[in-house]
Design a protein around this motif. Structure first.
Motif, PDB file in Angstrom:
ATOM      1  N   SER A  25      66.450   9.822  -5.558  1.00 27.91           N
ATOM      2  CA  SER A  25      67.288   8.608  -5.735  1.00 27.91           C
ATOM      3  C   SER A  25      67.080   8.151  -7.234  1.00 27.91           C
ATOM      4  O   SER A  25      66.484   8.289  -7.932  1.00 27.91           O
ATOM      5  CB  SER A  25      66.588   7.664  -4.775  1.00 27.91           C
ATOM      6  OG  SER A  25      65.424   7.157  -5.255  1.00 27.91           O
ATOM      7  N   ALA A  26      68.333   7.338  -7.303  1.00 22.13           N
ATOM      8  CA  ALA A  26      68.362   6.459  -8.612  1.00 22.13           C
ATOM      9  C   ALA A  26      67.203   5.600  -8.716  1.00 22.13           C
ATOM     10  O   ALA A  26      66.384   5.261  -7.586  1.00 22.13           O
ATOM     11  CB  ALA A  26      69.655   5.479  -8.444  1.00 22.13           C
ATOM     12  N   PRO A  27      66.966   5.294  -9.946  1.00 20.92           N
ATOM     13  CA  PRO A  27      65.633   4.287 -10.039  1.00 20.92           C
ATOM     14  C   PRO A  27      65.719   2.923  -9.519  1.00 20.92           C
ATOM     15  O   PRO A  27      67.017   2.398  -9.663  1.00 20.92           O
ATOM     16  CB  PRO A  27      65.335   4.365 -11.639  1.00 20.92           C
ATOM     17  CG  PRO A  27      66.693   4.731 -12.278  1.00 20.92           C
ATOM     18  CD  PRO A  27      67.225   5.662 -11.106  1.00 20.92           C
ATOM     19  N   LYS A  28      64.711   2.487  -9.110  1.00 16.13           N
ATOM     20  CA  LYS A  28      64.667   0.815  -8.594  1.00 16.13           C
ATOM     21  C   LYS A  28      63.515   0.442  -9.502  1.00 16.13           C
ATOM     22  O   LYS A  28      62.328   0.876  -9.336  1.00 16.13           O
ATOM     23  CB  LYS A  28      64.491   0.821  -7.071  1.00 16.13           C
ATOM     24  CG  LYS A  28      65.632   1.069  -6.406  1.00 16.13           C
ATOM     25  CD  LYS A  28      65.408   0.581  -4.908  1.00 16.13           C
ATOM     26  CE  LYS A  28      66.822   0.997  -4.068  1.00 16.13           C
ATOM     27  NZ  LYS A  28      66.660   0.715  -2.706  1.00 16.13           N
ATOM     28  N   ALA A  29      63.939  -0.778 -10.154  1.00 17.71           N
ATOM     29  CA  ALA A  29      62.876  -1.571 -10.981  1.00 17.71           C
ATOM     30  C   ALA A  29      62.102  -2.335  -9.863  1.00 17.71           C
ATOM     31  O   ALA A  29      62.403  -2.856  -8.879  1.00 17.71           O
ATOM     32  CB  ALA A  29      63.558  -2.509 -11.978  1.00 17.71           C
TER      33      ALA A  29
END
Lengths: 43, 297
Positions: A25-29
């Motif tokens: 997945s795309a990164p999540k902060a």
């Protein structure tokens, strides 16, 4: 496992490919209020 | 659920719920090591670390809130590594003052006293422990020759420590391997990752697979999760400038090989937990010291 030629193992690590990126997945902060001063742990 | 020591020297925790992070919570008290978090009962997580007096401290998430960190005791000379023994029991293990292992178990709501396990010749790295899924825990550490030592807690006692050979260039890591009574442990040898499987049975060198080279050119310890069955998702960082995250997944039969999963630089070690039956949630620390997560396999 004692000695492995650096060049050989460097060649073994794959380069980035679009297909590889798509598998994650795309990164999540997690948030900017915490700055890490250790390795993280997750469970 | 992830935890890290923050800029104030305290344990900060964060939960991933409904596709979003709930935000950081800073818990009370100072810690002086990496933390180790492990699931015990349903929706229950315990994180432990050593405090500035080297005593083991812990906090428990009961499904809703975190307890105020409390001192268990002892003198831990490394960060602890905690692993689930059963739905009501876990164990935390670290290096002892005399080079062996110090450990304490947490059964229901009570901690045991911190005890010491002597290791002939001593340990030279922090231990890493993983549940075997069958009421036991397998730990790996290194001896003075950087050989890997394997210890097994049966749920009530320790079996003799075995030298499972190899020469490691970094502390080992262990993960449940989906075989009841077994575990998979990894080390970095020179720059490559090597795995060694214990598939249960007699606790002896011959019950380990022997080290197998997964290849790669990696710069940090490999951290893995076991989403389900024999599936294992591992991540680490490469050795290139601005070290990038890589993953390597075992599908029960074979490994994918190391695949770069992000173009952004990272520092420190990665950390992973099972997310669903296929994927892991892994966190990465950026050069700005902030954490981000990715889900995948």
């Amino acid at each position: 496992m004692n000695i492995v030629k650096t060049a050989a193992v460097a060649a073994a690590i794959a380069f980035l490919s679009p297909a590889a990126l798509a598998a994650w997945s795309a990164p999540k902060a997690l948030g900017a209020t915490t700055l890490a001063t250790s390795n993280p742990s997750c469970a | 659920m992830c935890a890290v020591r923050n800029q104030n020297g305290r344990l900060a925790v964060n939960r991933y719920v409904s596709n979003a992070w709930t935000g950081w919570t800073e818990l009370a008290g100072l810690i002086g090591s990496d933390s180790s978090c492990t699931e015990r009962g349903t929706r229950e997580v315990v994180c432990a670390a050593r405090n500035e007096a080297n005593a083991l401290v812990f906090t428990r998430f009961n499904g809703a809130t975190w307890s105020v960190p409390a001192v268990v005791g002892g003198k831990f000379h490394s960060a602890p590594s905690c692993a689930r023994v059963s739905a009501t029991k876990l164990i935390c293990v670290g290096r002892s003052a005399t080079g062996g292992l110090s450990y304490a178990t947490y059964s229901n709501a009570a901690w045991s006293a911190v005890s010491n396990l002597a290791i002939t010749g001593g340990t030279y790295s922090p231990p890493s422990c993983a549940t075997d899924g069958g009421g036991g825990v397998v730990c790996n550490t290194l001896n003075g020759a950087s050989n890997v030592l394997a210890s097994r807690y049966t749920g009530t006692a320790w079996q003799s420590t075995i030298n499972i050979t190899g020469v490691a260039s970094d502390a080992p890591t262990c993960v449940r391997n989906g075989v009841v009574g077994g575990a998979l442990c990894l080390v970095r040898g020179n720059l490559s990752a090597f795995i060694n499987r214990y598939n249960g049975g007699t606790w002896a060198l011959g019950s380990w697979s022997g080290f197998v080279n997964l290849g790669g050119a990696i710069s940090t310890r490999v951290q893995c999760a076991n989403p389900a069955g024999g599936r294992i998702v591992c991540t680490t960082l490469g050795i290139q400038v601005g070290r990038r995250p890589y993953s390597n997944t075992f599908n029960g039969t074979s490994w994918t090989g190391w695949i770069q999963i992000a173009t952004t630089a990272a520092i420190n070690e990665t950390a992973c937990a099972a997310y669903d039956s296929t994927n892991a949630l892994c966190v990465f620390t950026g050069p700005n010291n902030q954490l981000s997560s990715r889900i995948g396999s």
